[in-house]
Design an enzyme around this catalytic site. Sequence first.
Site, PDB file in Angstrom:
ATOM      1  N   ASP B  98       0.861  -1.185   0.000  1.00 38.85           N
ATOM      2  CA  ASP B  98       0.000   0.000   0.000  1.00 38.85           C
ATOM      3  C   ASP B  98       0.895   1.232   0.000  1.00 38.85           C
ATOM      4  O   ASP B  98       1.154   1.836   1.045  1.00 38.85           O
ATOM      5  CB  ASP B  98      -0.928  -0.021   1.214  1.00 38.85           C
ATOM      6  CG  ASP B  98      -2.029   1.019   1.093  1.00 38.85           C
ATOM      7  OD1 ASP B  98      -2.040   1.774   0.095  1.00 38.85           O
ATOM      8  OD2 ASP B  98      -2.872   1.083   2.007  1.00 38.85           O
ATOM      9  N   CYS B 101       0.550   4.614   2.087  1.00 41.79           N
ATOM     10  CA  CYS B 101      -0.485   4.518   3.113  1.00 41.79           C
ATOM     11  C   CYS B 101      -0.084   5.558   4.151  1.00 41.79           C
ATOM     12  O   CYS B 101       1.099   5.751   4.425  1.00 41.79           O
ATOM     13  CB  CYS B 101      -0.468   3.112   3.721  1.00 41.79           C
ATOM     14  SG  CYS B 101      -1.798   2.867   4.888  1.00 41.79           S
ATOM     15  N   HIS B 207      -7.924   0.312   7.645  1.00 40.05           N
ATOM     16  CA  HIS B 207      -8.176   1.698   7.241  1.00 40.05           C
ATOM     17  C   HIS B 207      -9.456   2.224   7.900  1.00 40.05           C
ATOM     18  O   HIS B 207     -10.390   1.469   8.138  1.00 40.05           O
ATOM     19  CB  HIS B 207      -8.287   1.781   5.714  1.00 40.05           C
ATOM     20  CG  HIS B 207      -6.983   1.474   5.039  1.00 40.05           C
ATOM     21  ND1 HIS B 207      -6.890   1.100   3.731  1.00 40.05           N
ATOM     22  CD2 HIS B 207      -5.718   1.482   5.515  1.00 40.05           C
ATOM     23  CE1 HIS B 207      -5.613   0.896   3.423  1.00 40.05           C
ATOM     24  NE2 HIS B 207      -4.884   1.110   4.502  1.00 40.05           N
ATOM     25  N   HIS B 407       4.709   4.241  13.695  1.00 39.24           N
ATOM     26  CA  HIS B 407       3.532   4.603  12.888  1.00 39.24           C
ATOM     27  C   HIS B 407       2.216   4.126  13.464  1.00 39.24           C
ATOM     28  O   HIS B 407       1.158   4.476  12.947  1.00 39.24           O
ATOM     29  CB  HIS B 407       3.673   4.082  11.462  1.00 39.24           C
ATOM     30  CG  HIS B 407       3.141   2.694  11.230  1.00 39.24           C
ATOM     31  ND1 HIS B 407       3.542   1.608  11.962  1.00 39.24           N
ATOM     32  CD2 HIS B 407       2.228   2.222  10.344  1.00 39.24           C
ATOM     33  CE1 HIS B 407       2.911   0.538  11.528  1.00 39.24           C
ATOM     34  NE2 HIS B 407       2.103   0.871  10.558  1.00 39.24           N
ATOM     35  N   GLY B 410       0.361  -1.682  16.087  1.00 39.06           N
ATOM     36  CA  GLY B 410       0.777  -3.044  15.720  1.00 39.06           C
ATOM     37  C   GLY B 410      -0.214  -4.054  16.273  1.00 39.06           C
ATOM     38  O   GLY B 410      -0.770  -3.881  17.373  1.00 39.06           O
TER      39      GLY B 410
END
Lengths: 153, 484
Positions: B98, B101, B207, B407, B410
């Site tokens: 992706d 992303c 998402h 980011h 997880g």
Amino acid sequence: MMSKKNTRFLQQTMFKEIEHTADRGIEVSGNSIADLFKNALFGMYSLALFLPEPLPEGQVKVELKEMTLEDLLVSFLSEFNFRLYYKHEYCCEINKLDIRKIKNYYCLELTGTYTTLNEAALSGMEEIKSVTYHQMQISNKNGTYRTKIIFDT
Amino acid sequence: MNFRNHKITRINENLFEIERQGQMRVNGRVYVTESMMNQLIKEAEPLQQIINVAHLPGIKKYSLAMPDIHWGYGFPIGGVAATDWNEGVISPGGVGYDINCGIRLASTNLSFNEIKEKIPELVKQLFRKIPTGIGGSDAIKKLSDTDLKNVMTKGAPWIIARGFGEQQDIPAIEESGNLEGADPEAISSRAKERGRTQLGTLGSGNHFLEIGRVDKLFDEETAGALGIFNDQITIMIHTGSRGFGYQICEDYLKVMGQAARKYKINLPDRQLVSAPIQSEEGRRYISAMAGAANFAWSNRQVITSLAKEVFLRVIGISEQQLNFRLVYDVSHNIAKKEKHLIDGQWETVCVHRKGATRAFGKDNTTLPEQFRKTGQPVLIPGDMGRYSFICIGTQKAEEETFGSTCHGAGRLLSRRQAKRIAGHRDLYKELADKDIVVQARGRATMAEEMPDAYKDVAEVVEIMHQSGISKKIARIKPLGVIKG
């Protein structure tokens, strides 16, 4: 473990889902390379959706050529993944699946029939973004071919 | 402590170094606590991936991993590697399927009490307006060939000029929403086919679009400079380049497999295949990746614009009263040409960030003027039941991690485990009891994405805060979530 999904093809397939933290995967086997590929395809389908009854609507023909069997398997599954998500077609019957090595390439020829997914099948579908090479290694032990396939979901 | 044949040394409280062995070109470094490191040694695969990345030709300093490290394809998720721009390689496995992303955050002038009764209606209308789930499409008119070419080459500024946003949004997007060098000729027709109807769509999996409420400020001054205040209503969006980017990654994994053979690049994992940056194959991938990056920024821009429309309509206030403003947009799956100070010399490198966020500090001249006094905003989402964080990049990040940080949280549970644990639980009600309204396309998504399936993002953010890599500014709690 066999898939419990209800198509005549899945009754013959040999695959099981394996644990993966972020994505999904299967371990698949077959009595020949072509058998392995066929089982891999229906294994992928079984992760993605509850397959409707196969009602052949049209012919599907696929020809692929890659340098390794693993590359060929990724290309093969990616082709049908694309057809599933973007054309809403799933290959419900394989009439011929021929894989052979010609010079430096593995060549694949498939002919079969497809069914177009209806709204109900589409609404229950889970996304497979891509077929990965992760942990993919096609082995042959006593005439049984095996590999793991991890899908990016 | 040891992992396979590698000695692991603790550098400080939250940083461990994996000793270089065999064909590794650099050491590995991972930002984790001791207990997380012990867990990683048990899991093995993510640490092995840090080691594998250290084999890339031209890699500089370290193969790095952030505290949200987990098993990826080629690179671990949370992996960062910089390769020499002239002598090194680029690897699609260091970017991910992706491409671009990322996360964006928009703020409003609204506070919680002003809209709390309208959250269910907002969620309902956002879910209606923004296509979610598999094959979600047609948020806007199908793109013509020319439109798609403009999206690929001009990115967010072009889509903004078409009415999806404001000019002031541009500097609040990483790279101003346009990565240079995109070449439509380097992108397959199949990728274009997949992307044509997907602009303005959220997709599936992890998402989301989330209405949030700022519930804690850690640094009031910096929060103020970013226009963030306590109790403020925000909108967070997590999505990427959709099928367009996946197809480009797939196409180039094949190309790079051949290139690796051609250039005799032997790597321990097929998913790490790469080509010299200066080769034809490397340059074409960079051009295609830039096209996908521009698509992703445009995608998030369209979704933001659609969300703003819904807010205006449902709440029934003027644009001025709403003051819908883009705080920032970060990518966490990308490779970029950047200059970094390495052993006292400025060098041009290709920084691969795979599940890692750029975190440039204050005074960085590549940042727009408005962020040079604070540093770059860093947006770290958590799960839909707990919280997300606004952080800020630091100069220490530029020194230690090529200006990169974590980011997200997880996953803790696999998707199958999550579904098993979810069982017959009413997850909608559980979240509603916490005053969180959720609308998702399917029951499977709810189970797979339930809060228990994720680690606590606060622990991840705290490690980077204590390490001085990215500093906490504010915390946001979810009020309403839409998912695929």
